[in-house]
Design an enzyme around this catalytic site. Structure first.
Site, PDB file in Angstrom:
ATOM      1  N   SER A 146       0.836  -1.194   0.000  1.00 20.11           N
ATOM      2  CA  SER A 146       0.000   0.000   0.000  1.00 20.11           C
ATOM      3  C   SER A 146       0.879   1.255   0.000  1.00 20.11           C
ATOM      4  CB  SER A 146      -0.953  -0.069   1.209  1.00 20.11           C
ATOM      5  OG  SER A 146      -1.993   0.832   1.089  1.00 20.11           O
ATOM      6  N   ASP A 299      -8.965  -6.598  -4.200  1.00 21.41           N
ATOM      7  CA  ASP A 299      -8.606  -5.256  -3.702  1.00 21.41           C
ATOM      8  C   ASP A 299      -9.450  -4.211  -4.420  1.00 21.41           C
ATOM      9  OD1 ASP A 299      -7.370  -2.887  -2.909  1.00 21.41           O
ATOM     10  OD2 ASP A 299      -5.358  -3.734  -2.982  1.00 21.41           O
ATOM     11  N   HIS A 328      -8.145  -5.330   0.144  1.00 21.19           N
ATOM     12  CA  HIS A 328      -6.851  -4.648   0.154  1.00 21.19           C
ATOM     13  C   HIS A 328      -5.938  -5.127   1.295  1.00 21.19           C
ATOM     14  CE1 HIS A 328      -3.934  -1.457  -0.296  1.00 21.19           C
ATOM     15  NE2 HIS A 328      -4.154  -1.059   0.948  1.00 21.19           N
TER      16      HIS A 328
HETATM   17  N1  LIG Z   1      -4.791  -1.301   6.982  1.00 19.76           N
HETATM   18  C1  LIG Z   1      -3.642  -0.540   6.607  1.00 19.76           C
HETATM   19  C2  LIG Z   1      -3.963   0.458   5.552  1.00 19.76           C
HETATM   20  C3  LIG Z   1      -4.123  -0.084   4.240  1.00 19.76           C
HETATM   21  O1  LIG Z   1      -2.929  -0.322   3.616  1.00 19.76           O
HETATM   22  C4  LIG Z   1      -3.142   0.297   7.708  1.00 19.76           C
HETATM   23  O2  LIG Z   1      -3.896   0.610   8.606  1.00 19.76           O
HETATM   24  O3  LIG Z   1      -1.977   0.676   7.628  1.00 19.76           O
END
Ligand SMILES: N[C@@H](CCO)C(=O)O
Ligand SMILES: CC(=O)SCCNC(=O)CCNC(=O)[C@H](O)C(C)(C)COP(=O)(O)OP(=O)(O)OC[C@H]1O[C@@H](n2cnc3c(N)ncnc32)[C@H](O)[C@@H]1OP(=O)(O)O
Length: 350
Positions: A146, A299, A328
């Site tokens: 991400s 995703d 995701h």
């Molecule tokens: N769930 C992830 C964000 C998405 O990549 C976080 O809280 O860092």
């Protein structure tokens, strides 16, 4: 490799890197000095060839063996017995690195709303400072998902031949209007909190709860909620999906703050690997490292086609896809598939 063993946190070392050299940001602003909190596991080998550099996502911290405990740890794919594993808290985040609540050297007060805009390229530049400080001349693998994947791509361009493998998970070379839109709705939620604008750590905290609830809908797939949050009885109100999202908002608000969230979500918006480099394709193809891009079939935020595109434009790219209704966030959850992909990828490279 034992993927089912109990989570046992490996021995770690925590340090803070202080850079007194100014960091010139893409916005034109300058951070006169900054700190990065980082955690390491394992030892650098005599050849200094065993560095695994992990980059966390939007709300992660430097303790990678905690939140990636299925991938990092004793008998896990990245075992500190074999690797020197390092993860630094990103600039702007609230787990020990310089962030909006740090002292602004200009005023002697916390930055609060004056914290400068940082881009994914700025975040990569700060990690590069840390690498130089540590005397690491070669990174075996840089891995992030991400936002962590975006910063990883930026850093891979900068690192050139100093990096062997870039593993980019559920990420993209340029943030799509869809993701900017999601982030903007979350910032709108923060702005609508009447405490936003105040100068303390709880400013905007109820807005942050709503922001996280919105974000969760982009981190999950509808099928995941159908499986986990369907009602067991007929009802008019008090739905499980509603309490799930409220709970997730409260959970984040207990460990994060709205200003760091704002800063890092803006960094995500800014991401364009091709900016001032002749476009995304040129930038991706300039990466010297081998690139393993891993997407998630379900995703809804960073579409698997976006992640696959990175592998297609890389000089030496490979694509794998996680199959999961988690959506995701599968890159933080589906350890067995991740370990399998990593293992087969490294075997193919040797
Ligand atoms: N769930 C992830 C964000 C998405 O990549 C976080 O809280 O860092
Ligand atoms: C200091 C730090 O923690 S920072 C480092 C850790 N965090 C990070 O790195 C960020 C990345 N991590 C994440 O985003 C998340 O931890 C993930 C994606 C890996 C996992 O998310 P989770 O919230 O654990 O998973 P999931 O979506 O299944 O939700 C489960 C939680 O919702 C709760 N829940 C489930 N259904 C409901 C419901 N209907 N109503 C209320 N609560 C519910 C569960 O009880 C559980 O609560 P718990 O977390 O207190 O045990």
């Amino acid at each position: 490799m034992n993927l089912t063993s109990q989570y046992a946190e490996p021995t770690m070392t925590q340090e803070v890197f202080h850079s007194s050299e100014p960091l010139h940001l893409e916005s034109g602003e300058v951070l006169k000095a900054f700190e990065l909190a980082y955690t390491t596991y394992g030892q650098l080998n005599p050849e200094k060839s065993n560095v695994i550099w992990v980059i966390h996502a939007l709300t992660g911290d430097s303790k990678a063996a905690e939140w990636w405990n299925g991938l990092i740890g004793e008998d896990k794919f990245f075992d500190p017995a074999d690797h020197f594993i390092i993860c630094a808290n990103l600039l702007g985040s609230c787990y020990g690195s310089t962030n909006p609540f740090s002292e602004n050297p200009e005023s002697g007060e916390p930055y609060f709303y004056d914290f400068p805009q940082v881009t994914t390229r700025d975040l990569a530049a700060s990690l590069e400072r840390l690498r130089i400080h540590l005397g690491i001349h070669q990174i075996h693998t840089l891995i992030g998902g991400s936002l962590g994947g975006q910063v990883g791509l930026e850093w891979a361009v900068i690192l050139g031949k100093k990096l062997k493998h870039a593993v980019i998970l559920a990420s993209t070379a340029k943030t799509s209007p869809w993701v900017v839109g999601f982030n903007e709705t979350q910032r709108m939620a923060i702005e609508s909190d009447c405490t936003w604008g105040e100068r303390h750590e709880l400013a905007g905290i109820k807005g942050l709860e709503t922001a996280r609830a919105i974000a969760m809908l982009s981190y999950r797939h509808p099928d995941d909620l159908t499986v986990k949050q369907s009602e067991r009885e007929e009802k008019l109100d008090g739905f499980r999906a509603a309490s799930y999202l409220r709970y997730q908002g409260q959970k984040l608000a207990k460990r994060f703050n709205a200003l760091s969230y704002w800063t890092l979500s803006k960094a995500m918006d800014s991401h364009d690997l091709g900016r001032n480099r002749g476009g995304v394709d040129v930038a991706i193809s300039s990466i010297e490292a081998r690139v393993l891009a891993i997407g998630v079939n379900a995703d809804l935020l960073f579409l698997p086609t976006e992640t696959q595109y990175i592998s297609q434009k890389a000089k030496r790219g490979t694509y794998k896809e996680i199959n999961s209704t988690a959506g995701h966030d599968a890159f933080l959850i589906e350890f067995e598939q991740l370990a399998y992909f990593l293992k087969s990828y490294y075997l193919e490279q040797n």
